[in-house]
Design a protein around this motif. Structure first.
Motif, mmCIF file in Angstrom:
data_model
loop_
_atom_site.group_PDB
_atom_site.id
_atom_site.type_symbol
_atom_site.label_atom_id
_atom_site.label_comp_id
_atom_site.label_asym_id
_atom_site.label_seq_id
_atom_site.Cartn_x
_atom_site.Cartn_y
_atom_site.Cartn_z
ATOM 1 N N ILE A 1 9.140 11.538 11.220
ATOM 2 C CA ILE A 1 9.033 11.247 9.789
ATOM 3 C C ILE A 1 8.901 9.866 9.344
ATOM 4 C CG2 ILE A 1 10.172 11.422 7.565
ATOM 5 C CD1 ILE A 1 11.044 14.190 8.301
ATOM 6 N N GLY A 2 9.731 9.016 9.974
ATOM 7 C CA GLY A 2 10.022 7.590 9.863
ATOM 8 C C GLY A 2 8.899 6.883 10.368
ATOM 9 N N ILE A 3 8.423 7.087 11.426
ATOM 10 C CA ILE A 3 7.310 6.442 12.149
ATOM 11 C C ILE A 3 5.921 6.657 11.294
ATOM 12 C CG2 ILE A 3 5.543 6.370 13.912
ATOM 13 C CD1 ILE A 3 8.178 5.158 14.672
ATOM 14 N N ALA A 4 5.709 7.980 10.699
ATOM 15 C CA ALA A 4 4.851 8.458 9.841
ATOM 16 C C ALA A 4 4.791 7.561 8.510
ATOM 17 C CB ALA A 4 4.668 9.784 9.517
ATOM 18 N N GLN A 5 5.782 7.288 8.046
ATOM 19 C CA GLN A 5 6.196 6.549 6.761
ATOM 20 C C GLN A 5 5.684 5.174 6.992
ATOM 21 O OE1 GLN A 5 10.144 7.667 6.109
ATOM 22 N NE2 GLN A 5 9.497 8.803 4.069
ATOM 23 N N GLU B 1 15.385 6.262 8.089
ATOM 24 C CA GLU B 1 14.876 4.965 7.891
ATOM 25 C C GLU B 1 15.194 3.921 8.943
ATOM 26 O OE1 GLU B 1 16.125 3.719 3.955
ATOM 27 O OE2 GLU B 1 14.902 5.377 2.941
ATOM 28 N N ARG B 2 16.469 3.893 9.242
ATOM 29 C CA ARG B 2 17.076 2.889 10.318
ATOM 30 C C ARG B 2 16.325 3.015 11.809
ATOM 31 N NH1 ARG B 2 22.118 3.996 8.064
ATOM 32 N NH2 ARG B 2 22.581 5.639 9.653
ATOM 33 N N GLN B 3 16.129 4.218 12.205
ATOM 34 C CA GLN B 3 15.360 4.496 13.469
ATOM 35 C C GLN B 3 14.192 3.970 13.207
ATOM 36 O OE1 GLN B 3 16.263 7.873 15.512
ATOM 37 N NE2 GLN B 3 18.214 8.307 14.693
ATOM 38 N N ALA B 4 13.360 4.467 12.275
ATOM 39 C CA ALA B 4 11.952 3.789 12.009
ATOM 40 C C ALA B 4 11.888 2.458 12.049
ATOM 41 C CB ALA B 4 11.328 4.504 10.942
ATOM 42 N N GLY B 5 12.785 1.630 11.388
ATOM 43 C CA GLY B 5 12.921 0.294 11.224
ATOM 44 C C GLY B 5 13.156 -0.264 12.667
ATOM 45 N N ALA B 6 13.880 0.489 13.706
ATOM 46 C CA ALA B 6 14.175 -0.018 15.073
ATOM 47 C C ALA B 6 13.047 0.285 15.901
ATOM 48 C CB ALA B 6 15.443 0.344 15.623
ATOM 49 N N LEU B 7 12.551 1.439 15.922
ATOM 50 C CA LEU B 7 11.481 1.910 17.045
ATOM 51 C C LEU B 7 10.104 1.424 16.654
ATOM 52 C CD1 LEU B 7 12.892 5.495 17.747
ATOM 53 C CD2 LEU B 7 13.554 3.457 18.744
ATOM 54 N N GLY B 8 9.859 1.485 15.460
ATOM 55 C CA GLY B 8 8.565 1.304 14.863
ATOM 56 C C GLY B 8 7.875 -0.201 15.396
ATOM 57 N N PRO B 9 8.752 -1.115 14.865
ATOM 58 C CA PRO B 9 8.223 -2.557 15.474
ATOM 59 C C PRO B 9 8.019 -2.822 17.054
ATOM 60 C CG PRO B 9 9.848 -2.825 13.698
ATOM 61 C CD PRO B 9 9.818 -1.327 14.272
ATOM 62 N N LEU B 10 9.073 -2.127 17.555
ATOM 63 C CA LEU B 10 8.930 -2.074 19.073
ATOM 64 C C LEU B 10 7.603 -1.586 19.828
ATOM 65 C CD1 LEU B 10 12.458 -0.874 20.569
ATOM 66 C CD2 LEU B 10 11.545 -2.898 20.461
ATOM 67 N N LEU B 11 7.049 -0.688 19.142
ATOM 68 C CA LEU B 11 5.633 0.087 19.561
ATOM 69 C C LEU B 11 4.694 -0.794 18.761
ATOM 70 C CD1 LEU B 11 6.220 3.748 18.858
ATOM 71 C CD2 LEU B 11 6.173 2.613 21.185
ATOM 72 N N GLU B 12 4.798 -1.272 17.819
ATOM 73 C CA GLU B 12 3.884 -2.213 17.047
ATOM 74 C C GLU B 12 3.645 -3.686 17.834
ATOM 75 O OE1 GLU B 12 5.214 -0.012 12.998
ATOM 76 O OE2 GLU B 12 5.471 -1.900 13.262
ATOM 77 N N ASN B 13 4.772 -3.999 18.134
ATOM 78 C CA ASN B 13 4.697 -5.358 19.008
ATOM 79 C C ASN B 13 4.130 -5.110 20.393
ATOM 80 O OD1 ASN B 13 5.720 -6.816 16.748
ATOM 81 N ND2 ASN B 13 7.715 -6.363 17.342
ATOM 82 N N LYS B 14 4.508 -4.031 21.163
ATOM 83 C CA LYS B 14 4.157 -3.946 22.455
ATOM 84 C C LYS B 14 2.647 -3.595 22.336
ATOM 85 C CE LYS B 14 5.957 -3.231 26.594
ATOM 86 N NZ LYS B 14 6.533 -4.207 27.335
ATOM 87 N N LEU B 15 1.951 -3.009 21.404
ATOM 88 C CA LEU B 15 0.680 -2.528 21.355
ATOM 89 C C LEU B 15 -0.287 -3.247 20.742
ATOM 90 C CD1 LEU B 15 1.370 1.299 21.248
ATOM 91 C CD2 LEU B 15 -0.114 0.118 22.852
ATOM 92 N N ALA B 16 0.418 -4.381 20.022
ATOM 93 C CA ALA B 16 -0.341 -5.385 19.127
ATOM 94 C C ALA B 16 -1.407 -5.186 18.399
ATOM 95 C CB ALA B 16 -0.723 -6.465 20.149
#
Length: 262
Positions: free
Chosen positions: A61-65, A28-43
């Motif tokens: 798993i966390g990214i898929a969630q 959960e923590r890793q997805a919470g850190a890495l997911g927004p970085l990709l989402e914001n970068k790709l908009a």
């Protein structure tokens, strides 16, 4: 490299979660850190993401969630089996494949919005040629303008101190106690990691030893490798800025179509 590294993760697969205090919370923590970085970068989103060093699924798993479509590969067949099993438990539709990141030919080219290489996986590539092959394979599977996100130890700092020991760390969870520590044997800019896991169940203690080799890749070396394979907008994010446990590098694949149309 492939055989030794695959054997390391094959042996470790069923016990890999023990290196975390709580693997589920780490996902959960890793997805919470890495997911927004990709989402914001790709908009945009949801994204199609390749995790090309997925291990037992900590990032995939966390990214898929988070609602993204994830394809996950690893050179360890045992790790892939474990990751697929964990994903099924959670009802996640992640496509898993056994593949070395230096040869992703089984996957379509220019298919992914982002490629993820987590948990200090790139330093298993012990030569410049190995690293170049991996970056080339990653690049051609990214859509133009797609983003690579990799996490890697802070080797700029570690090379100045060359630590020989990490830990021990003691965890106690659900009546199970365990100790995790590492011994590092340095040889130039490479080092052999000896990982020791010791845990108890009821009154029985079990100890396991795993060993693998890494190369201390500096930020300048990885930046140069990325640039030589057409990556732009290379950005390094340090743990004090992200709260993630390792430095993170973000890099965008050059969009030649946009250049040509301009």
């Amino acid at each position: 490299m492939s055989t030794d590294t695959a054997r390391f993760y094959d042996d470790l697969a069923e016990h890999y979660h023990l290196i975390f205090e709580n693997w589920g919370r780490s996902i959960e923590r890793q997805a919470g850190a890495l997911g927004p970085l990709l989402e914001n970068k790709l908009a945009r989103g949801p994204l199609k993401i390749l995790d090309c060093a997925c291990g037992i699924g900590t990032q995939a798993i966390g990214i898929a969630q988070r609602g993204h479509t994830v394809v996950a590969t690893d050179l360890s067949s045992a790790a892939i089996r474990r990751a697929a099993r964990e994903a099924r438990k959670l009802g996640l539709d992640i496509k898993f494949h056994v593949a070395d990141m230096r040869d992703l030919s089984a996957l379509p080219k220019s298919e992914f919005d982002a490629v993820l290489v987590g948990d200090n996986s790139l330093p298993h590539l012990l030569s410049d040629e190995d690293l170049s092959q991996a970056l080339e394979n990653i690049s051609i599977r990214l859509k133009p303008g797609g983003v690579l996100l990799a996490t890697i130890r802070d080797y700029d700092s570690l090379l100045s101190t060359r630590p020989s020991f990490q830990g021990p760390t003691f965890y106690s969870e659900n009546e199970t106690r365990r100790i995790v520590h590492q011994v590092w044997d340095w040889d130039g800019n490479q080092y052999e990691v000896h990982l020791y896991l010791t845990w108890n169940s009821v009154s029985l203690w079990t100890s396991k030893h795993y060993a693998s080799r890494y190369r201390a890749i500096t930020r300048a070396e990885l930046t140069q490798g990325l640039e030589s394979h057409g990556f732009k907008e290379i950005e390094w994010l340090m743990p004090e800025a992200t709260t993630f446990y390792q430095p993170i590098v973000l890099a965008r694949k050059e969009d030649n179509s946009a250049v040509e149309s301009a």
